[in-house]
Motif scaffolding. Structure first.
Motif, PDB file in Angstrom:
ATOM      1  N   THR A  18       0.812  -1.219   0.000  1.00 12.34           N
ATOM      2  CA  THR A  18       0.000   0.000   0.000  1.00 12.34           C
ATOM      3  C   THR A  18       0.844   1.267   0.000  1.00 12.34           C
ATOM      4  OG1 THR A  18      -0.178  -0.206   2.416  1.00 12.34           O
ATOM      5  CG2 THR A  18      -1.991  -1.079   1.094  1.00 12.34           C
ATOM      6  N   THR A  21      -0.311   2.030  -3.670  1.00 11.95           N
ATOM      7  CA  THR A  21      -1.668   1.655  -4.069  1.00 11.95           C
ATOM      8  C   THR A  21      -2.580   1.607  -2.853  1.00 11.95           C
ATOM      9  OG1 THR A  21      -0.778   0.274  -5.863  1.00 11.95           O
ATOM     10  CG2 THR A  21      -3.068  -0.086  -5.233  1.00 11.95           C
ATOM     11  N   LYS A  23      -5.392   0.345  -0.410  1.00 18.09           N
ATOM     12  CA  LYS A  23      -5.819  -1.044  -0.220  1.00 18.09           C
ATOM     13  C   LYS A  23      -7.055  -1.418  -1.038  1.00 18.09           C
ATOM     14  CE  LYS A  23      -6.703  -2.194   4.032  1.00 18.09           C
ATOM     15  NZ  LYS A  23      -6.707  -2.740   5.412  1.00 18.09           N
ATOM     16  N   LEU A  25      -7.823  -0.654  -3.903  1.00 15.84           N
ATOM     17  CA  LEU A  25      -7.473  -0.815  -5.316  1.00 15.84           C
ATOM     18  C   LEU A  25      -6.560  -2.009  -5.559  1.00 15.84           C
ATOM     19  CD1 LEU A  25      -6.919   2.878  -6.521  1.00 15.84           C
ATOM     20  CD2 LEU A  25      -8.980   1.470  -6.664  1.00 15.84           C
ATOM     21  N   LEU A  26      -6.246  -2.784  -4.522  1.00 14.45           N
ATOM     22  CA  LEU A  26      -5.434  -3.982  -4.706  1.00 14.45           C
ATOM     23  C   LEU A  26      -6.264  -5.060  -5.417  1.00 14.45           C
ATOM     24  CD1 LEU A  26      -3.651  -4.196  -1.235  1.00 14.45           C
ATOM     25  CD2 LEU A  26      -2.630  -3.513  -3.413  1.00 14.45           C
ATOM     26  N   ARG A  32     -10.052  -5.290  -8.846  1.00 15.64           N
ATOM     27  CA  ARG A  32      -9.732  -4.525  -7.651  1.00 15.64           C
ATOM     28  C   ARG A  32     -10.785  -4.797  -6.581  1.00 15.64           C
ATOM     29  NH1 ARG A  32      -9.114  -0.788 -12.001  1.00 15.64           N
ATOM     30  NH2 ARG A  32      -6.951  -0.048 -12.254  1.00 15.64           N
ATOM     31  N   ALA A  59      -5.242   8.374  -6.581  1.00 14.66           N
ATOM     32  CA  ALA A  59      -5.220   7.138  -7.363  1.00 14.66           C
ATOM     33  C   ALA A  59      -6.616   6.665  -7.750  1.00 14.66           C
ATOM     34  CB  ALA A  59      -4.510   6.036  -6.564  1.00 14.66           C
ATOM     35  N   ALA A  63      -8.326   5.247 -11.678  1.00 13.97           N
ATOM     36  CA  ALA A  63      -8.618   3.811 -11.666  1.00 13.97           C
ATOM     37  C   ALA A  63     -10.090   3.520 -11.903  1.00 13.97           C
ATOM     38  CB  ALA A  63      -8.176   3.206 -10.333  1.00 13.97           C
TER      39      ALA A  63
END
Length: 228
Positions: A18, A21, A23, A25-26, A32, A59, A63
């Motif tokens: 993280t 990124t 979390k 969007l993981l 995701r 971010a 996304a």
């Protein structure tokens, strides 16, 4: 119906994943984490979703875009460089959520729970989805009574899944309920949702259900890897 996705946390237990990124969007199973929620919200008929952001807030728009790929309209509720906790974050997002009951879900969980099971309007101030206690949280959070009422204490406590339906009126008089907790003096204020829920529970204004399907709090790299 509108929905709120909590996505402001720093994911400190998942560094280095993280560091760049957020979390939610993981990736999990080809999507995701937050996209699993957005798909289910769209299928439910939700048309507007508020995503609260703080850590790596920039971010999210690249996304997720404006939400049109899911038939949704996305709004981003930026909380500043420090997250406002669950209560402060929900309060900060209320102007975007409106006056009607709304669904809220933690952006860092994965579950096969069907959002269609949720009531469109809770009987009281909130309706919570509870799950069996995972190994990392054996003491649980709240007790579910046979009549569907949720209480802070009880013979068998379950874990709050991070999925629920709320009325904005849960926040009426929130300052007197929260008291002088650290963060309340800030603008915008920072505080947890749990004290408001416990106050509503004492008044018999919180219902719930026990979900026994798949559910994971994606709080560590190991739990993320276990999802495959």
């Amino acid at each position: 119906m509108k929905a709120l996705v909590f996505a402001a946390g720093k994911g400190e237990r998942m560094r280095q994943l993280t560091d760049a990124t957020p979390k939610p969007l993981l990736p999990v199973r080809g999507k995701r984490l937050v996209e699993w929620h957005l798909e289910k919200l769209a299928a439910l008929g939700v048309d507007e979703v508020v995503i609260n952001t703080s850590w790596l807030a920039g971010a999210f728009p690249p996304a997720l875009g404006d939400g049109s790929r899911w038939g949704l309209r996305l709004h981003f509720s930026y909380e500043g460089p420090e997250p406002l906790e669950t209560g402060g974050g929900m309060l900060h997002a209320l102007p975007l959520l409106g006056d009607a009951p709304f669904l809220a879900v933690n952006g860092d969980i994965w579950s096969d729970y069907d959002f269609a099971r949720l009531p469109r309007e809770p009987a009281g101030e909130a309706h919570l989805v509870l799950v069996d206690n995972p190994e990392h949280h054996p003491e649980g959070d709240f007790a579910l009574l046979p009549d569907g009422q949720v209480q802070a204490a009880g013979e068998r406590r379950l874990t709050f899944s991070g999925i629920g339906v709320y009325r904005p009126s849960l926040f009426e008089g929130w300052r007197s309920t929260i008291g002088a907790a650290a963060g309340v003096e800030l603008d915008p204020p920072r505080f947890r949702l749990a004290p408001l829920l416990r106050a509503a529970m004492r008044a018999g204004r919180v219902t719930g259900e026990h979900f026994r399907g798949e559910w994971t709090d994606v709080g560590t790299p190991e739990r993320l890897a276990a999802l495959g």
